[in-house]
Enzyme design. Structure first.
Site, PDB file in Angstrom:
ATOM      1  N   TYR A 126       0.877  -1.157  -0.081  1.00  0.00           N
ATOM      2  CA  TYR A 126       0.059   0.116   0.190  1.00  0.00           C
ATOM      3  C   TYR A 126       0.971   1.316  -0.128  1.00  0.00           C
ATOM      4  CZ  TYR A 126       0.869   1.007   4.854  1.00  0.00           C
ATOM      5  OH  TYR A 126       1.535   1.396   6.334  1.00  0.00           O
TER       6      TYR A 126
ATOM      7  N   LYS B 163       6.591  -1.925   1.757  1.00  0.00           N
ATOM      8  CA  LYS B 163       5.279  -1.355   2.389  1.00  0.00           C
ATOM      9  C   LYS B 163       4.304  -2.228   2.382  1.00  0.00           C
ATOM     10  CE  LYS B 163       3.341   3.164   3.441  1.00  0.00           C
ATOM     11  NZ  LYS B 163       3.854   3.292   4.533  1.00  0.00           N
TER      12      LYS B 163
ATOM     13  N   GLU C 239      12.686   2.591  13.948  1.00  0.00           N
ATOM     14  CA  GLU C 239      11.744   3.484  13.596  1.00  0.00           C
ATOM     15  C   GLU C 239      10.588   3.498  14.203  1.00  0.00           C
ATOM     16  OE1 GLU C 239      10.673   2.479   9.360  1.00  0.00           O
ATOM     17  OE2 GLU C 239      10.473   0.530   9.984  1.00  0.00           O
TER      18      GLU C 239
ATOM     19  N   LEU D  29      11.804   1.308   6.753  1.00  0.00           N
ATOM     20  CA  LEU D  29      11.060   1.764   5.734  1.00  0.00           C
ATOM     21  C   LEU D  29      11.671   2.980   5.217  1.00  0.00           C
ATOM     22  CD1 LEU D  29       8.755   1.179   3.435  1.00  0.00           C
ATOM     23  CD2 LEU D  29       7.406   2.952   4.861  1.00  0.00           C
TER      24      LEU D  29
END
Length: 287
Positions: free
Chosen positions: A33, A149, A182, A207
């Site tokens: 996505y 992702k 993250e 990411l």
């Protein structure tokens, strides 16, 4: 006004939008996505987001459900039909609908695509940024390919729920060495007492955030000193500032980590300035 979604070639009422129960996104989280910010009737950094969508699809060997230009058209059309001036537009692509089987489906199975859009409140976002948010650390528990992702976000859900239950708005993952990787849905940054911005390199383990990339462009444009390297939780506790970045948050100051006050407990000047200038470093495409 009813919200409108795009599902596999049709614009339908959001409340009635559905995919088949054997869509591989539902059965296996077999999909990817992207989320783009919509700011003042413009899509922010759409080329970068679609470039990353292309990479994610290639890594999972999923075909584009339509041409890239057609996806761009659908994004704009869903934004227009939902009358979103400021908000988010979401696109999800899965491997498609097929009998439940771990093996890839036959080649004639078409990928599924869903696009939705919703408005957000700039006023509420600015109020939140004016206060800053709290984050809560969480042991890294995701698969190694977080650079893709994917829609397989259960670990992120658990981390963010844990943060919420402890009064936080975001989680910060910690690797085996005690370094921050993250956030549950953001990239993590600190500003040292010497004024150096630090964020983890995006070669692996995180990411490659599109908002992160725009902020790095802005940091260089403003002549700020920065380092791409891991930083520890202890270093974050001792930092002058901290913040997170994502399309859904832009540059969001962090004022507490694991209950410890960061800096003076108020949003820092660097994060505040980067937030103010953010859209000067982005690609803006009219809806």
């Amino acid at each position: 006004m009813s919200r409108i979604a795009y599902v596999n070639g049709q614009y339908v009422r959001h409340a009635e939008a559905a995919v088949h129960i054997e869509d591989r996104g539902y059965q296996f989280a077999d999909g990817v996505y992207e989320v783009c910010e919509v700011w003042q009737n413009k899509i922010v950094d759409m080329p970068r987001h679609l470039d990353r969508l292309d990479r994610s699809l290639n890594e999972l060997r999923i075909d584009w459900p339509m041409t890239r230009s057609a996806v761009e058209f659908v994004l704009r059309e869903v934004i227009r039909r939902n009358r979103v001036r400021d908000g988010l537009v979401y696109v999800q692509v899965t491997r498609g609908v097929s009998r439940r089987d771990h093996f890839f489906p036959p080649e004639d199975v078409a990928p599924s695509i869903v696009v939705t859009a919703r408005s957000t409140s700039p006023k509420a976002a600015e109020a939140q940024a004016g206060k800053g948010i709290a984050v809560v650390s969480y042991p890294e528990n995701r698969w190694p390919r977080v650079d893709i992702k994917t829609i397989a976000l259960l670990p992120n859900v658990l981390a963010k729920q844990n943060a919420k239950e402890q009064g936080g708005k975001e989680a910060w993952y910690l690797d085996g060495d005690g370094n921050v990787t993250e956030g549950g849905s953001t990239n993590a940054w600190i500003v040292t007492k010497d004024g150096v911005l630090v964020t983890r390199p995006a070669e692996s383990g995180i990411l490659r955030g599109i908002t992160r990339a725009a902020v790095l462009d802005l940091v260089q444009k403003e002549g700020l000193t920065f380092e791409e390297r891991p930083f520890s939780l202890e270093e974050a506790f001792d930092a002058k500032e901290a913040f997170v970045t994502a399309a859904s948050t832009l540059v969001m100051p962090v004022t507490r980590v694991d209950g410890k006050t960061i800096g003076n407990g108020h949003p820092g000047s660097v994060a505040t300035r980067l937030r103010e200038l953010f859209h000067t470093a982005t690609d803006l495409r009219a809806v």
